[in-house]
Design a protein around this motif. Structure first.
Motif, short mmCIF file in Angstrom:
data_model
loop_
_atom_site.label_atom_id
_atom_site.label_comp_id
_atom_site.label_asym_id
_atom_site.label_seq_id
_atom_site.Cartn_x
_atom_site.Cartn_y
_atom_site.Cartn_z
N ALA A 85 31.31 -5.31 15.92
CA ALA A 85 30.11 -5.40 14.66
C ALA A 85 29.00 -5.06 14.69
CB ALA A 85 30.15 -6.97 14.30
N PRO A 87 25.95 -2.46 14.87
CA PRO A 87 25.81 -0.68 14.51
C PRO A 87 25.16 -0.57 16.08
CG PRO A 87 24.50 -2.28 12.86
CD PRO A 87 25.00 -3.41 13.97
N ASN A 88 25.61 0.63 16.28
CA ASN A 88 25.06 1.33 17.61
C ASN A 88 24.09 1.26 17.28
OD1 ASN A 88 25.78 2.56 20.13
ND2 ASN A 88 26.01 4.33 19.70
N ARG A 89 23.17 1.97 16.45
CA ARG A 89 22.09 2.47 16.82
C ARG A 89 20.95 1.46 16.65
NH1 ARG A 89 20.83 6.13 11.19
NH2 ARG A 89 22.38 4.45 10.76
N ILE A 90 21.09 -0.03 16.45
CA ILE A 90 20.16 -0.85 16.73
C ILE A 90 20.71 -1.83 17.32
CG2 ILE A 90 19.23 -1.07 14.11
CD1 ILE A 90 21.18 -3.30 13.74
N VAL A 94 19.38 -5.24 17.96
CA VAL A 94 20.04 -6.84 18.34
C VAL A 94 21.01 -7.47 19.35
CG1 VAL A 94 22.46 -7.63 17.61
CG2 VAL A 94 21.90 -5.37 16.58
N VAL A 97 17.64 -9.82 19.98
CA VAL A 97 17.47 -11.00 18.90
C VAL A 97 17.97 -12.14 19.77
CG1 VAL A 97 17.84 -11.67 16.69
CG2 VAL A 97 16.82 -9.66 16.84
N SER A 101 17.16 -15.38 20.38
CA SER A 101 16.67 -16.77 20.12
C SER A 101 17.33 -18.19 21.09
CB SER A 101 17.72 -16.60 18.91
OG SER A 101 17.78 -14.93 18.29
N ARG B 3 30.72 2.11 10.47
CA ARG B 3 29.02 1.45 11.07
C ARG B 3 28.06 2.02 11.70
NH1 ARG B 3 30.58 -1.67 15.94
NH2 ARG B 3 32.12 0.01 17.26
N ASN B 6 23.77 3.46 6.48
CA ASN B 6 23.15 3.31 7.06
C ASN B 6 22.64 2.02 6.13
OD1 ASN B 6 21.17 5.51 7.51
ND2 ASN B 6 20.33 5.60 5.98
N TYR B 8 25.69 -0.38 6.21
CA TYR B 8 25.76 -1.07 7.50
C TYR B 8 24.92 -1.50 8.32
CZ TYR B 8 29.17 -3.77 10.46
OH TYR B 8 29.20 -4.65 11.20
N THR B 9 23.67 -0.31 8.48
CA THR B 9 22.73 -1.20 9.62
C THR B 9 22.21 -1.81 9.11
OG1 THR B 9 23.54 1.35 10.39
CG2 THR B 9 21.81 0.07 11.15
N PHE B 12 23.88 -5.12 8.57
CA PHE B 12 24.00 -6.04 9.89
C PHE B 12 22.36 -7.10 9.79
CE2 PHE B 12 24.15 -6.84 13.70
CZ PHE B 12 25.66 -7.72 14.18
N ALA B 13 21.38 -6.06 10.03
CA ALA B 13 20.07 -6.34 10.32
C ALA B 13 19.78 -7.54 9.91
CB ALA B 13 19.42 -5.49 10.30
N MET B 16 22.05 -10.43 10.43
CA MET B 16 21.17 -11.08 11.39
C MET B 16 20.69 -12.46 11.59
SD MET B 16 20.79 -9.24 14.72
CE MET B 16 19.01 -8.37 13.50
N VAL B 20 20.23 -16.25 12.36
CA VAL B 20 19.25 -16.57 13.55
C VAL B 20 17.91 -17.60 12.99
CG1 VAL B 20 17.06 -15.68 15.35
CG2 VAL B 20 19.57 -14.38 14.55
#
Lengths: 229, 244
Positions: A85, A87-90, A94, A97, A101, B3, B6, B8-9, B12-13, B16, B20
């Motif tokens: 799940a 995303p490859n770019r971030i 991730v 983080v 945590s 995935r 933009n 989705y990214t 997701f962020a 998350m 958290v």
């Protein structure tokens, strides 16, 4: 992989995978390799900074080991669950983080239940985040492997790191303060005969030298580590 | 689902961060009571150690109630504000930011074996972050009985050494007033030429190599915080000639 022998026609057209036992040879290797053949500290030379900083006494080294095992086990599992799940770019963010945590959780728990140790470890707990082993295993292993394997890999690498930490701390505390885990082990009689603790053992240069000696011994004994040239 | 898009990214962020944040907030608030209890007991332990009573954290509360006879909150004219609980209501980091007439400074009076000690909390700045501590004065309100220092983020092995017993022991026996009765405090000095600290009348202790700024912070913290207590000391001890 061979087709399972059966009279029935296979209903689905993919190869039925044999279930791997929980502690198969491959899985055991994930746990065992980092302890010796592929030790993060002595072979991969990662995580040296904290190995120098918190090996003056056994107790903080043991707590650091447990903390890193908890952080690496948990973050490897989380990243492995999310691996399809994320995303490859971030992905690096991730991972960061997740690790951060986990580290904060460990820090909070220590502050509540082991206050003295948390004061002693102070910034080094926070610095688990920057420990290259943690991010390295996430990026290299957990992102591409299943949950159970990633867990074993995380725990194995953390244990390999902790094993070296404890080994170095053992020699530094014994020779530097004459104690082990805070208890005096060198008898008073020896001090009266003129024995003195080696103050240099308490300083970080001796941690590096101790580590060097351990690497020397390991390379001399472990045939897999002998370089051919 | 793509995935790499933009949307989705970002999604997701955002998810998350939410997850958290709530997990961490939940943990922090559920462990808060246990943590502040530890901090409270450690404060008692530190106060006790300035008058030579060593205890573990668990035993601190009983001994604290036994030896600390008075906990005063002082106004800047030296009078006592009885409406304020010096131990739990006064946080020096907040007090120092207030206007002078609103400031309250805690003073703990301890009585051990018929002698009285005056314990003054300190707070100042080191190199990276806050430093703090406690200093206990003898019955003459001049000689130091003991000192304890702590810090938030000084460099390990250099500035952080102020928490070591050998450094804190250097303060024992030093005097905060000079012979003419002027408040001079104690300087952490690199030039006092007295490494064993045998001269107890020079108002100086030997500095730690490599920790100049932290050391200066300790000197400043002592003289600045002691200033607040001058009116009280003047008013309560007529036998000392003060010259400030």
């Amino acid at each position: 992989m061979s087709q399972p022998k059966s009279n029935k026609k296979p209903a689905i057209f993919f190869v039925a995978k044999e279930r791997e036992p929980l502690f198969s040879k491959k899985n055991r290797a994930l746990l065992k390799d980092p302890l010796d053949d592929n030790n993060p500290i002595t072979v991969q030379v990662l995580g040296i900074c904290s190995a120098l900083a918190i090996t003056v006494q056994l107790k903080p080294a043991v707590v650091m080991t447990l903390s890193v095992i908890a952080v690496m086990g948990a973050s490897n599992v989380i990243v492995s669950i999310l691996r399809n799940a994320i995303p490859n770019r971030i992905r690096i963010i991730v991972q960061l983080v997740v690790v951060a945590s986990m580290v904060i959780l460990v820090d909070q728990v220590l502050r509540a239940f082991a206050y003295d140790v948390s004061k002693q470890l102070s910034i080094f707990i926070g610095l688990i985040i920057t420990n290259c082993i943690v991010m390295g295993r996430l990026e290299a292993f957990a992102l591409g492997n299943g949950v159970w394997k990633s867990f074993l890999d995380g725990v194995g690498n953390a244990a390999g790191y902790g094993f070296m930490l404890i080994l170095v701390a053992f020699f530094r505390e014994l020779l530097g303060s004459g104690k082990l885990y805070g208890y005096q082990v060198i008898p008073d009689a020896l001090y009266e005969m003129g024995y003195e603790n080696n103050g240099l053992m308490l300083l970080s240069p001796m941690a590096l030298i101790t580590l060097g000696l351990i690497i020397w011994v390991q390379r001399a004994r472990n045939r897999k580590l002998i370089e051919k040239n | 689902m793509n995935r790499d898009s933009n949307g989705y990214t970002f999604g997701f962020a955002a998810a998350m961060v939410l997850v958290v944040a709530s997990v961490l907030a939940f943990t922090a608030s559920s462990l808060k009571d246990l943590q502040s209890e530890n901090v409270r007991k450690e404060k008692m332990q530190n106060i006790l150690s300035t008058i030579g009573i060593e205890t573990d954290r668990e035993g601190a509360e009983v001994l604290f109630n036994q030896y600390i006879t008075e906990q005063l909150a002082l106004k800047n004219d030296g009078s006592i504000d009885a409406s304020v609980d010096a131990f739990s209501d006064v946080k020096l980091s907040f007090e120092l930011k207030k206007d002078a007439q609103d400031q309250r400074f805690p003073l703990y009076v301890a009585s051990v074996d018929a002698s009285q000690y005056y314990i003054i909390p300190l707070r100042g700045s080191g190199l990276w972050d806050a430093i703090w501590g406690y200093i206990a004065l003898d019955n003459d309100r001049n000689t130091i009985k003991g000192a304890v220092f702590d810090h938030k983020g000084e460099t390990a092995g250099l500035g952080a050494e102020i928490t070591q017993q050998w450094f804190m022991d250097r303060f024992v026996g030093e005097k905060i007033f000079d012979t003419s009765g002027k408040l001079v405090g104690i300087s952490v000095s690199k030039t006092n030429n007295d490494p064993n600290d045998t001269d107890k009348d020079d108002h100086e202790v030997d500095a730690i190599s490599g920790a100049t700024i932290t050391g200066d912070g300790v000197s400043d913290m002592i003289i600045e915080r002691l200033q607040h207590y001058l009116p009280y000391l003047k008013a309560t001890s007529a036998d000392l000639a003060y010259n400030n």
